[in-house]
Structure formats: structure tokens, C-alpha cells
Design an enzyme around this catalytic site. Structure first.
Site, PDB file in Angstrom:
ATOM      1  N   ASP A 115      20.789  18.152  74.269  1.00 36.29           N
ATOM      2  CA  ASP A 115      21.013  17.240  75.385  1.00 36.29           C
ATOM      3  C   ASP A 115      19.906  17.415  76.421  1.00 36.29           C
ATOM      4  OD1 ASP A 115      23.377  16.456  74.188  1.00 36.29           O
ATOM      5  OD2 ASP A 115      24.618  17.817  75.374  1.00 36.29           O
ATOM      6  N   LYS A 116      19.652  16.376  77.182  1.00 40.61           N
ATOM      7  CA  LYS A 116      18.578  16.400  78.174  1.00 40.61           C
ATOM      8  C   LYS A 116      18.675  17.612  79.093  1.00 40.61           C
ATOM      9  CE  LYS A 116      16.431  13.632  81.842  1.00 40.61           C
ATOM     10  NZ  LYS A 116      16.446  12.340  82.576  1.00 40.61           N
TER      11      LYS A 116
END
Length: 275
Positions: A115-116
Site C-alpha cells: 500500500d502507498k
């Protein structure tokens, strides 16, 4: 077999590669005998204009002829968003790195994603054969990945297994939730250190569902620090999650590649305040 997929054979046959039997050009219908040697020759991969390059730096943990393995900082997406024309994702940064290094294969294959706002280890195969090999291991759950997370509250058990199916939240395209109609998911954890209102845990995934760790610890009643999407308390500007360990088998070196990556600085700083 050994990561040689049908698509790789198509490339070798029709798109500039070759198939050699004991050094001689052959077709896929040729018969082999015990002791024969088959060589698959794949053409260089040209970069696509659909992905922009970026000159931002990358943190290289390991590199050989087949794999580039990076420490992804929080706040940088693994792959560019579809709706963004020019993006600064890890894929864009790797494309810029390949160009600067003038590598023969310029396509940015990515095997694992984070995830970012999750930091840690991401694997980039440097050519299509390496990608096929590790993708096969990922599908067979033979790539070991471990994470460290800081949860809210004090987890009483030293070791636990969270088994809860995950499905898409009907009110969100991104968010996931525990649900009886979801896909089977299992997360194993070990408590490393307890604080007055937080717990540092080692985590290993036995399945690879979207947001699995984040949803499972919220389901347990201990959402991750900083994880606003899943009801985590403030304390960090992102979810306190870091991929710190990976192990997989390189068929090209005929050995396991085993790597670790230190906990991200912001998570370290948070823990120091708790001591």
C-alpha cells in the site's frame, strides 16, 4: 516447468527469441532425450511510453542480474495510479533507474506490492523470465514475507492466528471488511514488545488479500496506529506497517535469497517515545 510459461515460449518462437537444443535451433515439437540441454533465448524488452520515468532516488537492498529489491518509503505508491498521467511511483523511479543504468531490459516488472503508506521490501524482477519464476512461487505461497506493525492497545496473547474472510466494503471501492461472503484469509502474529497503549508485532501472511493485516487487526480490536481507514488512533501520519523480511528461491542462482530491512524511521521514533 521451472517458470517457463506458455507466454515465454510464444515470445521465444515469434518475437525475436529462440529455442536451442544442445546449441542448435529447434521448434517446440522437437523431441528431447536424457542429457540434452535446452536454452531459451528471450529478446530484450523495450520500455513502454505508457509509463513515465522519474529521477527520484531508490533505496536498493539487493540487486543481481535477475532481481532488484527495494526499500519503499511510506507515501510513495508501488505502481502509478491509472488516472494520473505523470506520477512518482516506485515503478516510475525504477524505470528512471533502468534508463540511467542503460540496462538491456527496460520494462519495469513488479512482483510484490505494498500500500502507498506501507513501507518496506518490494521485489522487481528485471526481465520477464525472472517475473514468471517468482510469480509461480507467489501463487504457490512459497515466497515468505514478514511485516512489523504497531497496533493500538495491548495484545494479551504472545502468539495468535487470525482467521477471517475478507470482502469489499459495499460503500467503498478501496476499503475491505470481514464478511462471511469474503475470501479466506489467515494472518499469524507474534508479540515483540508491549507498551502502555500499543503493541509491536511480527506478522506473517498465509494469504495475500488486499489490506489483510490492517483489516484483521481492526477485527481483533487492535487497529494499527495511524490507520485512519480502519479506525486506528493517531500517532503516525500513516498506518504503522512495514515489510521487513522476504525469502524466495532464485532458479538463476540456484539458491534462496533472504533479505531484511530495518524498521522505518517514523515507526522507530514512535516506539522510542513509548519507552
Amino acid at each position: 516447468m521451472n517458470g517457463v510459461t506458455r507466454s515465454l515460449l510464444v515470445v521465444a518462437k515469434y518475437h525475436g527469441g529462440d529455442i536451442l537444443l544442445n546449441g542448435d535451433h529447434v521448434w517446440t515439437v522437437n523431441l528431447m532425450h536424457t542429457g540434452d540441454t535446452v536454452t531459451l533465448v528471450l529478446p530484450n524488452e523495450e520500455a513502454t511510453d505508457r509509463v513515465d520515468s522519474c529521477s527520484a532516488p531508490i533505496d536498493i537492498i539487493y540487486e543481481d542480474d535477475d532481481y532488484l529489491i527495494l526499500n519503499k518509503p511510506a507515501g510513495v505508491a508501488t505502481v502509478p495510479a491509472h488516472h494520473v498521467v505523470t506520477a512518482d511511483s516506485l515503478v516510475n523511479r525504477v524505470k528512471g533507474y533502468y534508463q540511467r543504468m542503460n540496462y538491456p531490459d527496460q520494462v519495469t516488472h513488479v512482483a510484490t506490492r505494498l500500500d502507498k503508506d506501507t513501507s518496506g521490501i518490494v521485489i522487481f524482477p528485471k526481465h520477464r523470465f525472472a517475473h514468471a519464476v517468482i510469480d509461480q512461487q507467489l501463487k504457490q505461497h512459497r515466497v515468505v514475507k514478514k511485516y512489523q506493525a504497531i497496533t493500538s492497545g495491548v495484545i494479551p496473547a504472545n502468539h495468535g492466528l487470525i482467521e477471517a474472510a475478507l470482502e469489499r466494503d459495499p460503500d467503498s471501492f478501496v476499503k475491505r471488511q470481514v464478511g462471511t461472503n469474503g475470501k479466506y484469509a489467515t494472518t499469524e502474529y507474534w508479540v515483540k514488545q508491549r507498551f502502555t497503549d500499543a503493541t509491536l508485532v511480527d506478522v506473517m501472511l498465509h494469504t495475500g488479500r488486499t489490506h489483510q493485516i490492517r483489516v484483521h487487526f481492526n477485527f481483533l480490536g487492535h487497529p494499527l496506529i495511524g490507520d485512519q481507514m480502519y479506525e486506528g488512533p493517531t500517532g503516525l501520519e500513516r498506518q504503522a506497517l512495514h515489510c521487513y523480511y522476504v525469502k524466495f528461491f532464485s532458479r538463476f542462482k540456484n539458491q534462496y535469497i533472504e533479505l531484511t530491512c530495518e524498521l522505518a524511521d517514523d515507526m522507530k521514533a514512535f516506539l522510542m517515545k513509548k519507552v
